[in-house]
Structure formats: structure tokens, C-alpha cells
Design a protein around this motif. Structure first.
Motif, PDB file in Angstrom:
ATOM      1  N   ARG A   8       0.809  -1.222   0.000  1.00 45.51           N
ATOM      2  CA  ARG A   8       0.000   0.000   0.000  1.00 45.51           C
ATOM      3  C   ARG A   8       0.843   1.273   0.000  1.00 45.51           C
ATOM      4  NH1 ARG A   8      -3.663  -0.993   5.100  1.00 45.51           N
ATOM      5  NH2 ARG A   8      -1.634  -1.808   5.796  1.00 45.51           N
ATOM      6  N   LYS A  50      -7.438  -4.281  -3.717  1.00 40.51           N
ATOM      7  CA  LYS A  50      -7.531  -3.157  -2.780  1.00 40.51           C
ATOM      8  C   LYS A  50      -8.293  -3.525  -1.518  1.00 40.51           C
ATOM      9  CE  LYS A  50      -7.049   0.829  -5.831  1.00 40.51           C
ATOM     10  NZ  LYS A  50      -7.619   2.150  -6.226  1.00 40.51           N
ATOM     11  N   ASP A  78      -1.809   1.570  -2.334  1.00 34.28           N
ATOM     12  CA  ASP A  78      -3.095   1.319  -1.663  1.00 34.28           C
ATOM     13  C   ASP A  78      -3.655  -0.055  -2.021  1.00 34.28           C
ATOM     14  OD1 ASP A  78      -3.067   3.854  -0.488  1.00 34.28           O
ATOM     15  OD2 ASP A  78      -3.989   4.756  -2.255  1.00 34.28           O
ATOM     16  N   GLN A  79      -2.769  -1.019  -2.312  1.00 34.64           N
ATOM     17  CA  GLN A  79      -3.217  -2.365  -2.671  1.00 34.64           C
ATOM     18  C   GLN A  79      -2.386  -3.407  -1.937  1.00 34.64           C
ATOM     19  OE1 GLN A  79      -4.207  -3.059  -6.912  1.00 34.64           O
ATOM     20  NE2 GLN A  79      -3.530  -0.956  -7.282  1.00 34.64           N
TER      21      GLN A  79
END
Length: 463
Positions: free
Chosen positions: A152, A181, A218-219
Motif C-alpha cells: 500500500r 484493494k 493502496d493495494q
């Protein structure tokens, strides 16, 4: 017939007012430009390049660097090409090692490619479980079904991934790489097959997986492995090393100091920028010692428009072990806002005095075909100028990418740039005020003309 002189005077006033509002400057005339700098070319080189100095950056009045010209001694503009910004950038790779968190699940699970996951903290360790609605009857035996990587915080594109794994002997293993996500919906990124005949032997296949500049910010990244029968293979994965890539300038940014703006209150300062060049970053150094302030930077183009959020960061000036530390420049999005507002967090004391502010610009390079006699003049600063640039390929036949970087570098003589910090205000934009003033003046002039004509025509014919 005595009213004709008055009509002529009024018409002249209207025309003069209109001309003042919309000046028609000749872009091929040196005197049309606000800035003139002496330029020195190297001898015996028909094609030369020039990196634009800060003084030019803070005087541009047209987007796309259109109001830039180089004139020779005869006042003739030289042929110019704008270098591609990519020619001044190079790729910077960075390796990031991420420890893997095991994905635990029931031993009878054969394929978790469509499974949702949940993250748990157990005895200070992060454990990833398969999220299943099925009852946990009989506490089925758990095993490692894959690994999860937290990507992330990785902002740069990922171009490769290397796995640190232990393989079973004489068993080909397929590794699948997926991203998500929300730990529920997964998209496939890549796949590779590894094989090792026996312990200590070199393996077949590659643990280095190429990726097409994937954005993983953000994953989460999930790695799963299966044998030829699509069953979970006995693999131990310790970590993965990601390689990121980003374009960085091979030429330093151009910087110009901003005259200290007026501080409206401890939590807000605003200023207008008298140029059209996009600002790449703001270097804000607060006044005083041991100051740390969270700030927001907002922008707009005209008074009356809403402010647009551009960036949020923390600015500081700290003394540590006798060494002064200041915050880095705040990166801004590529938008040319004419007005800037800096807001300090109201949970802090705010600014005690206007801070030092430096404006940073991405470097810009032009290629010139040197013609005519010296001296040469670099001119800039003309609103609504037409695009003067030719394709670089037209000046350099058989052009290759970044070939212009090998040309001789011309030099500009000039002092350091200091940008005036014009106060920003709310209300009607200056351009609108000028236009309404011109229209009002024209209306008054036409009204005066009509009144004179009426008075003249209403007189008795014998007068």
C-alpha cells in the motif's frame, strides 16, 4: 455640420479605449517582450541547446512556453524546437524487500484464487486467513496456502518482483501473482513456474517476474502456488523483493525566490504569481527556530473561483545536534495556478512571520538554429503569443531520442530571479474589471455622441 469634430473625438476615444484593452503586439519584434537577456552561443556550431534560466520561467505569460524567442543582431527570430521533457529524464530503479505474511486455510482447500482474505494479529504476528462463512466445525487442520505482501505504501510503478522461496524437490510449482484493494476482488498480474530437481541444485525457471509498470499503491499483493494437479504445493516463502521505477530529472530543477508574502493571519498566507509557467514544487521554510507545521497548499486562477486542493505536507525548521534541518519541497500537481494559498493547521501556533518560499520548476530545454550575427537576445513575456516551435526532427535529421543533449550548451547572462509576491484577493478578476471598464467607457462615449447629435438635429434650421 459643426458636430462632426465632436463625433470624431468621441470615436477616437472609443477606439483608443478598445486598443488599450486588447493590444496587438508583434511576436517577431524584440520590443514586444517584457524580458530581454543577452545570450552567448558557442562558435562554429549551427545547432545549440539552451536550458531556460529562472528569469525566463517567472516571466512567461503564455502556456507551453510559447512566448519565447531568440533574436539576432538584425532583429530576426531564430528557428527553435522545444526539447521533449523525457530527454531530460532518466529512470531511477529502487529495490524494496517486503516480508510475507502467510495465508492460512483449511488443508482441504485446493484453490484459493477466488477467495476473500482477512488479516488477524496473533501473538504479535500478522496472520492472513481465508474469509469463509462456513462453520469452523471440528477445527479443521490449517496449512499455508499462499503469502500476502502489503504494497500500500509503494507509490512508484513496480516493474519486477523476485521471490525468496524454498521449493519441494522434483516438483514443478506454478506461482500466481494477484493484486487487490479490499482483499476480496483480485486481478491477475503474472505467473511463473519454478522447478528444482533436488536440494542444493540450481532450479529451472526464473524467480524474477517482470511486470508492466504496475501501480500497487493502496493495494495488497497475493502470491499463491500450486503443483501440476492444481493442489497447494509445500512451499516456504520468506519475502519478495520489488523493483520500482520512476523518471527523475537528469538536470536540476530551476529555482526562484519569492518575495516574502503578506501574512493575513498566523494560519493563512496568499499570493498571486505573475507568470504562466507551472510550479513543480514549493520549498517553504518557516521563520523562527524549532518550528513544525502541517500545511495545505491550494490554488486557483482568478479571484472568485473556488480554491483547489493541491498538496498537504509538513514544513519544519529544526536544530538537531547543532545541525539545521529543513523540510523538503512540497511536490505540486502539473497545473499552472496563478494564485496560491498556504494554510497552517489551526491546532498549531501557525506562522509567526512570513516564511521563506522558493518556487521550483521542471527544467526546460530548447534547440536553436544559430543564424545571423551576434549579439543574440533571449526574449520572453508576451501574453497570447503563437507557438514558435518546429519539431525537433526538422532541425536534426535522422533524430534519435535525447540526441539534442549532445549539442553545445549556450549560456545566458542574468541575475537571480526574485518573484514579487502580489497580494491575492477575493472578488472580481482583474481581467473582468478591465473589460467592464472598457465597455462602460464605450457606452458613455456612445451616449455622449447620441446626445450631441440630438442637440444638433433639434436646433432650428436657420441657426
Amino acid at each position: 455640420m459643426r458636430y462632426f469634430p465632436m463625433r470624431a473625438v468621441i470615436c477616437a476615444c472609443v477606439l483608443a479605449a478598445s486598443s488599450a484593452a486588447w493590444p496587438a503586439a508583434d511576436p517577431n519584434n524584440t520590443q514586444s517582450y517584457a524580458l530581454h537577456l543577452p545570450l552567448t552561443f558557442n562558435a562554429d556550431a549551427p545547432l545549440q541547446r539552451l536550458l531556460l534560466p529562472a528569469q525566463v520561467m517567472v516571466n512567461m505569460q503564455s502556456g507551453g512556453m510559447r512566448d519565447l524567442r531568440i533574436f539576432n543582431a538584425q532583429g530576426q527570430p531564430l528557428a527553435l524546437a522545444l526539447s521533449d521533457s523525457a530527454s531530460l529524464r532518466q529512470t531511477e530503479n529502487r529495490k524494496i524487500e517486503l516480508k510475507s505474511s502467510p495465508i492460512m486455510g483449511s488443508a482441504d482447500v485446493a484453490d484459493i484464487s477466488a477467495s476473500s482474505l482477512r488479516i488477524e494479529e496473533q501473538q504479535g504476528k500478522r496472520i492472513v486467513q481465508i474469509d469463509s462463512n462456513a462453520a469452523d466445525a471440528g477445527a479443521p487442520r490449517k496449512k499455508v496456502l499462499g503469502a500476502l505482501l502489503d504494497t500500500r505504501a509503494i507509490a512508484d510503478p513496480v516493474v519486477a518482483l523476485a521471490l525468496d522461496v524454498d521449493l519441494p524437490d522434483a516438483q514443478p510449482v506454478t506461482f500466481d501473482l494477484q493484486a487487490s484493494k479490499d482483499l476480496k476482488d483480485w486481478r491477475s498480474l503474472a505467473q511463473t513456474v519454478l522447478y528444482r530437481a533436488e536440494a542444493g541444485a540450481s532450479g529451472l525457471g526464473t524467480d524474477h517476474i517482470e511486470l508492466p509498470a504496475v501501480n500497487l499503491e493502496d493495494q495488497y499483493l497475493r502470491v499463491t502456488w500450486t503443483d501440476a494437479a492444481r493442489r497447494t504445493a509445500p512451499v516456504v516463502m520468506r519475502s519478495a523483493t520489488l523493483t520500482t521505477a520512476r523518471g527523475v530529472s537528469s538536470v536540476a530543477r530551476v529555482s526562484a525566490a519569492l518575495a516574502r508574502p503578506v501574512l493575513n493571519n498566523p494560519y493563512e498566507l496568499r499570493f498571486s504569481l505573475p507568470f504562466a509557467t507551472p510550479v513543480a514544487a514549493l520549498k517553504i521554510t518557516p521563520a523562527g527556530d524549532n518550528v513544525l507545521l502541517p500545511v495545505r497548499v491550494l490554488g486557483r486562477n482568478d479571484p472568485g473561483q473556488p480554491w483547489t486542493m493541491m498538496a498537504a505536507s509538513v514544513v519544519y525548521k529544526l536544530q538537531s545536534a547543532g545541525k539545521l534541518q529543513t523540510s523538503a519541497a512540497i511536490e505540486l500537481p502539473p497545473a499552472a495556478f496563478r494564485e496560491i494559498k498556504i494554510e497552517a493547521d489551526k491546532k498549531t501556533p501557525g506562522f509567526s512571520a512570513p516564511p521563506e518560499i522558493a518556487l521550483e520548476f521542471e527544467p526546460v530545454q530548447v534547440v536553436a538554429l544559430v543564424s545571423g550575427a551576434a549579439p543574440y537576445t533571449l526574449a520572453a513575456g508576451l501574453a497570447n503569443a503563437a507557438n514558435p516551435y518546429l519539431p525537433v526532427q526538422s532541425l536534426m535529421p535522422d533524430y534519435r531520442a535525447a540526441q539534442e543533449n549532445g549539442l553545445p550548451l549556450a549560456t545566458v547572462d542574468g541575475a537571480a530571479a526574485l518573484v514579487p509576491a502580489t497580494a491575492s484577493r477575493d472578488g472580481m478578476p482583474t481581467r473582468s474589471i478591465v473589460l467592464w471598464a472598457v465597455l462602460l467607457l464605450a457606452a458613455l462615449a456612445l451616449g455622449a455622441m447620441a446626445w450631441v447629435l440630438f442637440k444638433q438635429n433639434s436646433k432650428p434650421s436657420g441657426e
